[in-house]
Design a protein around this motif. Structure first.
Motif: not given
Length: 304
Positions: A219-238
């Motif tokens: 969980v994060a309050n930073d949209g850039g970090l959410v996108a980075q985690w998603c690119r790194d293969g850590h899960g599905i994002a909206l």
């Protein structure tokens, strides 16, 4: 002196107290209190309710916040025009933008604008949460979606589509969801907006609204970090398509469940109610609207 006291009053509201405003201006608490008292005597009304822990605006204080912003903006624009001529702009601009979008699109626009107008200063607040524009002294904010505060004025900038996405590596390891309900067995990356978790994702199933409660370890309050985690293969994002258009085009992220996607929401600039914007603010808003319009056309061409 009245304009100076009005500016100090707005600073007290922005900082949340007389002492904080005094420190900002280099004034003693007694001096700040005297000037506030002079302002209240001028208008014949109490402007603030004060306790040992906090301040709050009276009804008259709320009216004065809006009026003071208009008066100070008009005075600033008049002085700027007289001193520098109508072709030159100067002074501060305070704005807010979503974190990922702000870094990707708004910061380059600000850099170009500041290069063209060396007497302008910018205070940018990057946050994915909602701010009290009046209370925090913001000239405007860029926001996605439906306005939570219906009193704000707005200017549409374009459409925004949120996309369920994941990296190829995640899909190869875990599999691809074929229906929104399949997300219950996936690790989803969740945005936090202030105190609220964005864990109820909306879809359209058989033409009807369908909401899915997702779960995940990140969980994060930073949209850039959410996108980075998603690119790194850590899960599905909206994510907003504005934020990941390049990732979708390159294949770094894959759009999922597109046949169940909900309609687009708005992207807009919002202003405090009843505010009168200085020329510098109006020019920056026009620049942002023009440049983001060009970006939207580019993104639409990539999706076509």
């Amino acid at each position: 002196m009245l304009l100076d006291n009005l500016a100090l009053f707005l600073l007290i509201v922005e900082k949340g107290g007389l002492s904080a405003a005094g420190r900002e201006k280099g004034l003693s608490p007694a001096s700040v209190s005297e000037r506030l008292a002079a302002l209240e005597a001028h208008y014949g009304a109490a402007l603030l309710k004060r306790t040992t822990r906090a301040i709050s605006l009276t009804e008259e204080g709320r009216l004065l916040v809006d009026g003071a912003r208009r008066l100070l903006a008009e005075a600033d624009e008049l002085e700027s025009g007289i001193r520098s001529g109508t072709r030159t702009i100067s002074g501060p601009i305070r704005l807010s933008a979503p974190e990922d979008m702000g870094r990707r699109y708004i910061v380059p626009i600000l850099d170009r604008f500041l290069a063209e107008h060396p007497d302008v200063t910018v205070d940018l607040n990057l946050t994915d949460g909602y701010l009290d524009l009046v209370g925090q002294g913001m000239d405007f904010a860029i926001r996605h979606g439906v306005l939570a505060d219906s009193t704000l004025r707005s200017r549409p900038l374009g459409e925004n589509r949120r996309v369920v996405c994941a990296a190829p590596a995640y899909l190869e390891a875990v599999g691809r969801p074929e229906h929104p309900d399949d997300l219950s067995r996936h690790d989803c990356i969740i945005m936090r907006f202030g105190a609220n978790l964005d864990r109820e994702w909306a879809f359209q199933v058989d033409g009807k609204p369908h909401r899915v409660m997702v779960r995940g370890r990140r969980v994060a309050n930073d949209g850039g970090l959410v996108a980075q985690w998603c690119r790194d293969g850590h899960g599905i994002a909206l994510k907003s398509v504005w934020d990941i258009a390049e990732d979708l085009a390159s294949g770094a992220l894959i759009e999922l469940l597109s046949e169940f996607a909900v309609g687009e929401t708005g992207l807009q600039i919002v202003y405090p109610p009843l505010s009168v914007q200085p020329r510098r603010v109006r020019l920056l808003i026009e620049r942002i609207a023009t440049d983001l319009g060009a970006v939207e056309q580019m993104l639409a061409a990539k999706r076509a």
